[in-house]
Design an enzyme around this catalytic site. Structure first.
Site, PDB file in Angstrom:
ATOM      1  N   CYS A   2     -38.032  33.866  21.304  1.00 33.73           N
ATOM      2  CA  CYS A   2     -37.128  32.918  21.620  1.00 33.73           C
ATOM      3  C   CYS A   2     -36.416  33.416  22.644  1.00 33.73           C
ATOM      4  CB  CYS A   2     -36.182  32.805  20.455  1.00 33.73           C
ATOM      5  SG  CYS A   2     -35.036  31.277  20.694  1.00 33.73           S
ATOM      6  N   GLU A 103     -40.109  27.310  23.671  1.00 37.97           N
ATOM      7  CA  GLU A 103     -40.920  28.085  23.885  1.00 37.97           C
ATOM      8  C   GLU A 103     -41.745  27.579  24.841  1.00 37.97           C
ATOM      9  OE1 GLU A 103     -41.190  31.016  22.691  1.00 37.97           O
ATOM     10  OE2 GLU A 103     -40.124  30.761  20.623  1.00 37.97           O
TER      11      GLU A 103
END
Length: 238
Positions: A2, A103
């Protein structure tokens, strides 16, 4: 992993969704659709038996490791009990609330961001480790990292790792100071929400630039005609 997340609501509403009636609010950070490492973001934790919300630097490095290790923004679940993370697992458990995270897929120079969120659009509660209190030499001494684990199931076509997200009740248990390190690690492993709880779509490449912000960043882009890519461009995972 992340490397950015969407935290576009105020701390009080996240705490309400967390299921707590009140908290000690010391957060002044403004909502953002594009939270980046190195910024200060609201973090939920327990302090003297009461829920508290403080703004912490996203990124952590122990003071003694200044000349040895880089600043970390994520901590792998598989390594939480090692010497480096073990102390924070015992005394620094925290939760970072958000609406989703990002992402990327694609080749360098053509990075395509994806917004990942709960299907029901409820807030997500990402597990974190943090060191609270003032820093002496570098702000990362008093920062937080997100706990990440291997991606599972259908999520692997977007990314190979994910933040560990729990529902509100289990996230509250994660914060319980009476929970041992071993119990906390087991909770994170066993109760992490699976891929069936999430959905994702392509969003504007503007997300790639730290400092860009606005609701338009989380608007879905039209699906391309070709099959969407399956490979994740590795990002700096700390």
């Amino acid at each position: 992993m992340c490397g950015r997340f969407d935290q576009n609501d105020i701390a009080r509403r996240y705490v309400a969704a967390f299921g707590w009636a009140d908290a000690a609010y010391r957060s002044e950070a403004a909502p953002t659709y594009n939270a980046a490492p190195g910024t200060y973001r609201p973090v939920i934790h327990m302090e003297d038996g009461r829920l508290a919300v403080d703004d912490l630097h996203w990124g952590y490095r122990a003071a003694w490791a200044a000349e040895k290790l880089p600043v970390c923004v994520n901590a792998r679940l598989e390594k939480l009990t090692n010497n480096y993370w073990g102390k924070l697992l015992k005394t620094g458990r925290a939760v970072v609330p958000a609406n989703g995270w990002y992402e990327w897929t694609g080749e360098k120079g053509k990075r395509q961001p994806w917004h990942i969120h709960r299907k029901d659009r409820e807030p997500i509660f990402m597990l974190a480790l943090a060191n609270f209190g003032p820093f002496k030499e570098h702000k990362a001494e008093s920062g937080f990292v997100l706990v990440t684990a291997d991606a599972e199931g259908g999520m692997v076509d977007v990314h190979d790792r994910r933040p560990v997200v729990l529902n509100a009740l289990d996230a509250a248990t994660w914060l319980d100071p009476d929970l041992s390190k071993e119990q906390a690690e087991m909770l994170a492993r066993q109760m992490a929400l699976g891929p069936e709880m999430f959905e994702w779509y392509r969003v504007s490449p503007e997300v790639n630039y730290a400092g860009r912000d606005g609701a338009h960043l989380v608007e879905p882009m039209p699906e391309p005609l070709e099959e969407r890519p399956a490979s994740l461009l590795p990002d700096d995972d700390a």
